[in-house]
Scaffold this motif. Structure first.
Motif, short mmCIF file in Angstrom:
data_model
loop_
_atom_site.label_atom_id
_atom_site.label_comp_id
_atom_site.label_asym_id
_atom_site.label_seq_id
_atom_site.Cartn_x
_atom_site.Cartn_y
_atom_site.Cartn_z
N SER A 29 -23.37 -4.19 15.21
CA SER A 29 -23.38 -4.36 13.76
C SER A 29 -23.50 -3.03 13.04
O SER A 29 -22.77 -2.74 12.09
N LEU A 58 -19.43 -6.45 4.61
CA LEU A 58 -20.04 -7.75 4.86
C LEU A 58 -19.09 -8.69 5.58
O LEU A 58 -19.48 -9.40 6.51
N PHE A 69 -20.34 -9.67 9.38
CA PHE A 69 -20.80 -11.00 9.75
C PHE A 69 -19.79 -11.74 10.62
O PHE A 69 -20.16 -12.44 11.57
N SER A 70 -18.50 -11.60 10.31
CA SER A 70 -17.50 -12.28 11.14
C SER A 70 -17.50 -11.72 12.55
O SER A 70 -17.42 -12.48 13.54
N ILE A 103 -20.03 -10.12 14.10
CA ILE A 103 -21.31 -10.38 14.78
C ILE A 103 -21.34 -11.78 15.36
O ILE A 103 -21.68 -11.99 16.53
N PHE A 104 -20.98 -12.78 14.57
CA PHE A 104 -21.08 -14.15 15.07
C PHE A 104 -19.99 -14.48 16.08
O PHE A 104 -20.21 -15.27 17.00
N ALA A 139 -26.97 -12.61 17.52
CA ALA A 139 -26.71 -12.94 16.12
C ALA A 139 -27.86 -12.49 15.22
O ALA A 139 -27.63 -11.93 14.14
N ALA A 164 -27.50 -9.25 12.69
CA ALA A 164 -27.45 -9.47 11.24
C ALA A 164 -28.38 -8.54 10.47
O ALA A 164 -28.19 -8.35 9.26
N LEU A 190 -27.09 -5.72 8.23
CA LEU A 190 -26.27 -6.21 7.12
C LEU A 190 -27.09 -6.84 6.00
O LEU A 190 -26.59 -7.00 4.89
N LEU A 191 -28.34 -7.22 6.32
CA LEU A 191 -29.13 -7.95 5.32
C LEU A 191 -29.41 -7.10 4.09
O LEU A 191 -29.53 -7.63 2.98
#
Length: 302
Positions: free
Chosen positions: A88, A106, A110-111, A113-114, A219, A223, A226-227
């Protein structure tokens, strides 16, 4: 010396004495028994007296001596967490170096990471399952060989024990005794001859747990960098991208150091050095990603 036990009486032991008895592995008169961590603490403190007392009185303690073997779920938690947060943050650093906007960071973050978390979880499950199935297939072969030619298997084990320093007669005595218990002996052959640990009967459920833990760890930790790009703009309004990147760097650095500290509990490395090592390695990865992002941005934009 007489081995008879004195008549039992209820005795109240002072707190200081009780604590000392627990530390050294002896039961106290208050009913407090040594825990399963005492043997390891004795080793870590190089306290031979406490270690000797623990082993001499282990029939009085409540638990078994604790040894660190495979670490349970430590591997998927640490491996998944480190992989997630570094992946990430590499995206964040590369995007920052390439002067990419917050929205793109973002979306990409997120895409990715998951998707990677799902891939890592499935990969952990399938690889662990395949390894255990292979080990069990090797055990079936050893079982078949033991049933059809036990003399040959026994001789192999005698040779192995002898090669490791045991006398011939002692090796024969030990192996011939163990070979009377076929299932037990086959498991010993798997470990001593093939260096394979036979999985438990419920290994499939363990593999599922490892995959789920890997997914969640990847995950969750992935994340975190990115938070800051989500929470701080909501709390403080529009912020410049340089500030948000600084927040991501601080969060990532703290988490990397803490994960290294946790990892030290399962090794002989001091927590400060383990945390620093993890922090520096993560920082090196981020620096490379940031530098590549800058280089690509210069090439593309001219």
């Amino acid at each position: 010396m007489s081995s008879s036990q004195p008549e039992s009486h209820h005795i109240t032991v002072p707190t200081e004495t009780s604590d000392l008895l627990v530390k050294t592995g002896l039961p106290s008169g208050n009913g407090t028994a040594a825990t399963d961590t005492d043997a390891r603490k004795a080793y870590e403190d190089f306290d031979t007296h406490a270690s000797r007392n623990f082993h001499d009185n282990r029939h009085n303690v409540s638990g078994k001596e604790m040894h660190k073997t495979e670490g349970g779920m430590l591997k998927p938690i640490i491996f998944g967490g480190l992989d997630g947060i570094l992946t990430s943050f590499a995206i964040v650093a590369g995007a920052a170096g390439g002067n990419v906007g917050t929205g793109v960071i973002l979306i990409m973050g997120f895409s990715n990471i998951f998707a990677d978390a799902l891939s890592m979880g499935v990969g952990e499950f399938l690889s662990s399952k395949a390894e255990n199935e292979w080990i069990l297939s090797e055990r079936r072969r050893e079982q078949w060989e033991m049933e059809n030619y036990p003399e040959g298997e026994i001789q192999e084990m005698i040779d192995i024990y002898e090669s490791r320093g045991m006398g011939r007669e002692d090796a024969e005595l030990v192996i011939n005794t163990m070979s009377k218990y076929q299932d037990f002996f086959v498991n010993v052959m798997m470990k001593e001859e093939l260096e394979l640990q036979v999985p438990d009967d419920d290994y499939l459920m363990d593999n599922v747990k490892e995959g789920v833990v890997m997914f969640l760890s990847f995950a969750f930790f992935g994340a975190l960098p990115l938070l800051g790009y989500v929470i701080f703009p909501i709390m403080f309004g529009q912020l410049d991208e340089e500030f948000l990147f600084t927040v991501a760097c601080i969060v990532t650095g703290i988490v990397l150091f803490l994960m290294g500290c946790v990892k030290s509990n399962f090794s002989t490395t001091h927590w400060i050095w383990s945390g620093t090592e993890t922090f520096l390695l993560g920082g090196a990865c981020a620096t490379i990603a940031y530098t590549i992002g800058q280089l690509v941005d210069k090439i593309v934009t001219g």
